[in-house]
Enzyme design. Structure first.
Site, PDB file in Angstrom:
ATOM      1  N   SER A 236       0.859  -1.198   0.000  1.00 27.66           N
ATOM      2  CA  SER A 236       0.000   0.000   0.000  1.00 27.66           C
ATOM      3  C   SER A 236       0.883   1.232   0.000  1.00 27.66           C
ATOM      4  O   SER A 236       2.043   1.162   0.391  1.00 27.66           O
ATOM      5  CB  SER A 236      -0.870   0.030   1.254  1.00 27.66           C
ATOM      6  OG  SER A 236      -0.105   0.483   2.361  1.00 27.66           O
ATOM      7  N   ASP A 237       0.342   2.351  -0.413  1.00 29.94           N
ATOM      8  CA  ASP A 237       1.075   3.594  -0.167  1.00 29.94           C
ATOM      9  C   ASP A 237       0.932   3.918   1.330  1.00 29.94           C
ATOM     10  O   ASP A 237       0.152   3.291   2.051  1.00 29.94           O
ATOM     11  CB  ASP A 237       0.564   4.742  -1.055  1.00 29.94           C
ATOM     12  CG  ASP A 237       1.621   5.846  -1.189  1.00 29.94           C
ATOM     13  OD1 ASP A 237       2.591   5.862  -0.394  1.00 29.94           O
ATOM     14  OD2 ASP A 237       1.499   6.707  -2.090  1.00 29.94           O
ATOM     15  N   TRP A 238       1.683   4.903   1.749  1.00 31.99           N
ATOM     16  CA  TRP A 238       1.783   5.241   3.173  1.00 31.99           C
ATOM     17  C   TRP A 238       0.373   5.444   3.784  1.00 31.99           C
ATOM     18  O   TRP A 238      -0.344   6.358   3.393  1.00 31.99           O
ATOM     19  CB  TRP A 238       2.622   6.515   3.315  1.00 31.99           C
ATOM     20  CG  TRP A 238       2.858   6.983   4.710  1.00 31.99           C
ATOM     21  CD1 TRP A 238       1.937   7.507   5.567  1.00 31.99           C
ATOM     22  CD2 TRP A 238       4.103   6.984   5.413  1.00 31.99           C
ATOM     23  NE1 TRP A 238       2.521   7.834   6.751  1.00 31.99           N
ATOM     24  CE2 TRP A 238       3.867   7.526   6.683  1.00 31.99           C
ATOM     25  CE3 TRP A 238       5.403   6.580   5.091  1.00 31.99           C
ATOM     26  CZ2 TRP A 238       4.867   7.684   7.641  1.00 31.99           C
ATOM     27  CZ3 TRP A 238       6.404   6.747   6.037  1.00 31.99           C
ATOM     28  CH2 TRP A 238       6.128   7.290   7.298  1.00 31.99           C
ATOM     29  N   ALA A 239       0.022   4.562   4.691  1.00 33.92           N
ATOM     30  CA  ALA A 239      -1.247   4.652   5.437  1.00 33.92           C
ATOM     31  C   ALA A 239      -2.496   4.504   4.566  1.00 33.92           C
ATOM     32  O   ALA A 239      -3.608   4.754   5.033  1.00 33.92           O
ATOM     33  CB  ALA A 239      -1.315   5.955   6.235  1.00 33.92           C
ATOM     34  N   ALA A 240      -2.325   4.076   3.336  1.00 35.80           N
ATOM     35  CA  ALA A 240      -3.485   4.007   2.434  1.00 35.80           C
ATOM     36  C   ALA A 240      -4.507   2.961   2.879  1.00 35.80           C
ATOM     37  O   ALA A 240      -5.692   3.092   2.582  1.00 35.80           O
ATOM     38  CB  ALA A 240      -3.020   3.725   1.006  1.00 35.80           C
TER      39      ALA A 240
END
Ligand code: BGC
Length: 736
Positions: free
Chosen positions: A262-266
């Site tokens: 995932s992207d950061w905290a997505a």
């Protein structure tokens, strides 16, 4: 390890060990030698999750990472190594021009070499994986992250995607000096509504597949080991929870068998996007969709256990994701060598070494785009030149994600000119940001502090100096922090102080060259009006000042071409060459016809089109000819040929560009599409015949039934020096 051993290892892991392989933590959780619970605990991450987490991001340094790995593995029940990941985008410490600038080179070997060098430095510093390439298709200059992408064109972006993956990974990411590549941001992160970062994306499946998907697919086909999901919703579904995107397209159609991160905290943002009620549901949806690693949230590490134990999530989904992470570690060779290439000696040997700096310097000139040159460039060393503007002696000329520990390693323009032994005058003229101007979210880090009175004095001083100069080189632009993530802009202009400096100098000296620093296409109408030469240098990186001096004094030629159209004004964005015909085509000569597709106040055409740029010589193109007779819907084998002649009196490079138009089809096609380019170099009066093959792959598209096919009919081929060329020929494809 063999696949069997990996499966055995998987089967031997406890549920906690499995789950946390899917958790990516942060370098700040760890001290150089072990685990620090302080910052991690503050952010809600448990000690258990950190001690078992499968990978970390954002830490580097051979000694530090070796220390972390050693301690972590000693404590891990199965001694599984961590993967160290980071955003090594356009260089590690030797910073190359930003990716958009590299796109301007119209030469993928520039990006390839940049990736090879970045991988060599980063791997010596202990890193295993980079979050690159970013190959989101960029057509909206308001979006700050256009600087991290290659171009507005699917073909150019795809060719680069392939080259960059190969540059980072080589034939095998296990090899010394190589790191794993992670293509991002899947999918269509670059098309947020209104150009505002993280905003929703609405695209038809046809546009997605024909325009946005090819570059991701090219990176996957080139063997990228990871894919990163994007933050945005795509047609109302957040990418990290988008089963169709991740399981059907990525894995099913493209056969991707690597790790999806995932992207950061997505993963947690799926809650804020109102798709999930809480972190547990977010974890479930993202796991079901096929997001293997949860970057920096507690969704997976806190919720997966309960989901598995309650039977809400099949353990097979967990096992499959964990196995992929273990396979990645194996592909990187970490089970045999958990430190991979981390070496203090190699850090010293490679980081910012002469060879890397020379390559960066050479790369720069190929990315600079000369938009105008009315007798200004190259300069001669005998001329009295004033270098003015806030970028004259500025070290901050590298893009975001450049982890430059020491800004003084970057060469300024003044240093570059002085190194040539040229005597010149220098005046700052004004600051990049006016007093009180801040960059939102950056606290006061980059606040403008020089007030009106002092700015006036600085401008006056520069004007005085300009009176005594034969020529003025004005070094202007956006602040580097105005581009990149979370840096969308509603105005595409440079600061008022800089425009004031330009217009004040223009009153006393009309021989102005503007050297323009930017991370995106800008509205440069005012600059065009007042300057005789304009050269876009983007954010050139470590060797920027040397390379700019090389080009200004004619020791190198600026050979870049625009990888994105430069708009007339922000009102046109997104503006790109591959548009569609309307039923109300506007002819600027027929203004009496009211009901045409036009603006009342601005032109339709961008100020400078895609593919445009000049050099220090001129070229002439012959007519286009097409050879070959195989042209049926299942097989096309034609050769387009054109002869290009250097008509000037200097040796020079040209980017020969080939575009194709599908003249009629079952759905409306773009007015033209880049399908080939070649950078050539010719001596004065020399000619060369350039050949471009055309195959069925160049003509395929998603037809009315969403089949990927070639349709019969005529096609027009255009060959020239930019996307507006009329130099063309027609061929026909018949039904097979
Ligand atoms: C960015 C990614 C980046 C990640 C990790 C995110 O904010 O969108 O491009 O790779 O952070 O640093």
């Amino acid at each position: 390890m063999t696949q069997e051993q990996l499966v055995e290892l998987l089967n031997d892991l406890s549920l906690d060990e499995k789950i946390n392989q899917l958790f990516q933590g942060n370098g700040s959780f760890f001290t150089d030698k072990g685990i620090a619970t302080g910052p991690a605990a503050d952010q809600g991450f448990s000690e258990l999750a950190i001690s078992l987490c499968g990978s970390i991001l954002g830490a580097d340094g051979a000694e530090k990472l070796k220390g972390i790995q050693e301690r972590y593995m000693a404590n891990h029940p199965h001694h599984i190594p961590l993967i160290f990941m980071a955003d090594v985008i356009n260089g590690f410490r030797t910073i190359f021009p930003i990716p958009l600038a590299q796109g301007a080179a119209f030469d993928e070997t520039v990006a390839f070499e940049g990736a090879v060098i970045a991988a060599r430095e980063a791997s010596a510093a202990g890193l295993h994986v980079t979050f690159a390439p970013m190959v989101d298709l960029v057509r909206d200059a308001r979006w700050g992250r256009v600087m991290e992408a290659v171009s507005e064109d699917p073909y150019l972006s795809s060719v680069y995607a392939d080259a960059i993956v190969e540059g980072f990974q080589g034939q095998d990411a296990k090899e010394p000096g190589k790191i794993g590549a992670c293509v991002k941001h899947f999918a269509a992160y670059s098309a947020p509504v209104a150009g505002r970062d993280y905003n929703n994306v609405e695209l038809s499946e046809r546009t997605l597949r024909d325009d946005y998907m090819p570059a991701y697919e090219a990176a996957v086909k080139a063997g990228a080991l990871l894919v990163m999901t994007s933050f945005n919703t795509l047609n109302r579904i957040p990418s990290s929870a988008n089963k169709w995107l991740l399981r059907d397209v990525l894995r099913g159609e493209w056969g991707f068998d690597g790790v999806v991160i995932s992207d950061w905290a997505a993963v947690e943002e799926v809650v804020f996007q109102d798709l999930a009620v809480d972190k547990k549901e977010a974890a479930k949806l993202c796991m079901e969709a096929g997001t293997d690693i949860d970057m920096m949230t507690t969704c997976y590490c806190d919720c997966l256990k309960e989901l598995i134990e309650s039977g809400e999530l099949p353990v097979e989904l967990l096992d499959e994701a964990v196995l992929r992470v273990l396979e990645l570690k194996n592909k990187l060779g970490l089970f045999e060598n958990p430190f991979k290439d981390a070496s203090v000696e190699d850090e010293e040997k490679y980081i910012l070494c002469e060879e890397h700096r020379d390559a960066a310097r050479k790369a720069c000139a190929s990315t600079f785009v000369l938009l105008e040159n009315d007798g200004m460039l190259p300069l001669s060393k005998e001329e009295k030149v004033l270098f003015a503007g806030p970028y004259v002696d500025e070290h901050g000329i590298f893009g975001s994600w450049s982890f430059v520990n020491d800004w003084s390693t970057t060469v300024t323009i003044k240093q570059g000119v002085e190194a040539k032994g040229v005597t010149a005058a220098y005046e700052k003229g004004c600051e990049l940001l006016h007093k009180g101007q801040i960059i939102l979210g950056m606290d006061k880090k980059y606040e403008g502090t020089v007030g009106k009175k002092q700015t006036k004095e600085m401008i006056e001083q520069a004007v005085e100096a300009a009176k005594n100069a034969d020529k003025v080189v004005l070094c202007l632009g956006e602040h580097r922090a105005e581009t990149g993530e979370a840096s969308s802009k509603g105005e595409l202009t440079i600061s008022k102080d800089q425009i004031k400096l330009l217009s004040s100098i223009a009153e006393v000296n009309e021989n102005i060259t503007v050297v323009l620093f930017c991370g995106r296409p800008l509205d440069i109408r005012k600059i065009k009006k007042l300057a005789k030469a304009i050269m876009v240098v983007w954010l050139p990186g470590t060797e920027g000042g040397n390379a700019i001096a090389d080009v200004l004094y004619g020791d190198a030629e600026p050979t870049g071409r625009l990888p994105m159209s430069f708009p007339y004004s922000v009102g046109q964005t997104p503006v790109f060459y591959g548009e569609f015909k309307t039923g109300r085509h506007f002819e600027p000569t027929q203004t009496e016809n009211r009901f045409q597709s036009k603006y009342l106040d601005i032109p339709n055409a961008p100020l400078y089109p895609f593919g445009y740029g000049r050099g220090y010589t001129t070229f002439e193109y012959s007519d286009v000819t097409i050879e070959g007779d195989i042209a049926t819907t299942d097989k096309v084998d034609l050769t387009v040929s054109v002869t290009v002649t250097n008509t000037g009196d200097k040796k020079g490079q040209e980017v020969v560009q080939m575009y194709i138009r599908d003249d009629k089809a079952s759905v409306v096609r773009p007015v033209r599409m880049l399908k080939g380019y070649m950078k050539i170099e010719l001596e004065p009066k020399e000619s060369i015949t350039v050949l471009f093959p055309i195959t069925e792959e160049d003509l395929k598209f998603h037809d009315i039934n969403m089949n990927y096919v070639v349709e019969p009919g005529t096609f027009t081929v255009f060959v020239g020096g930019d996307s507006t060329t009329d130099n063309s020929a027609v061929f026909e494809v018949t039904e097979a």
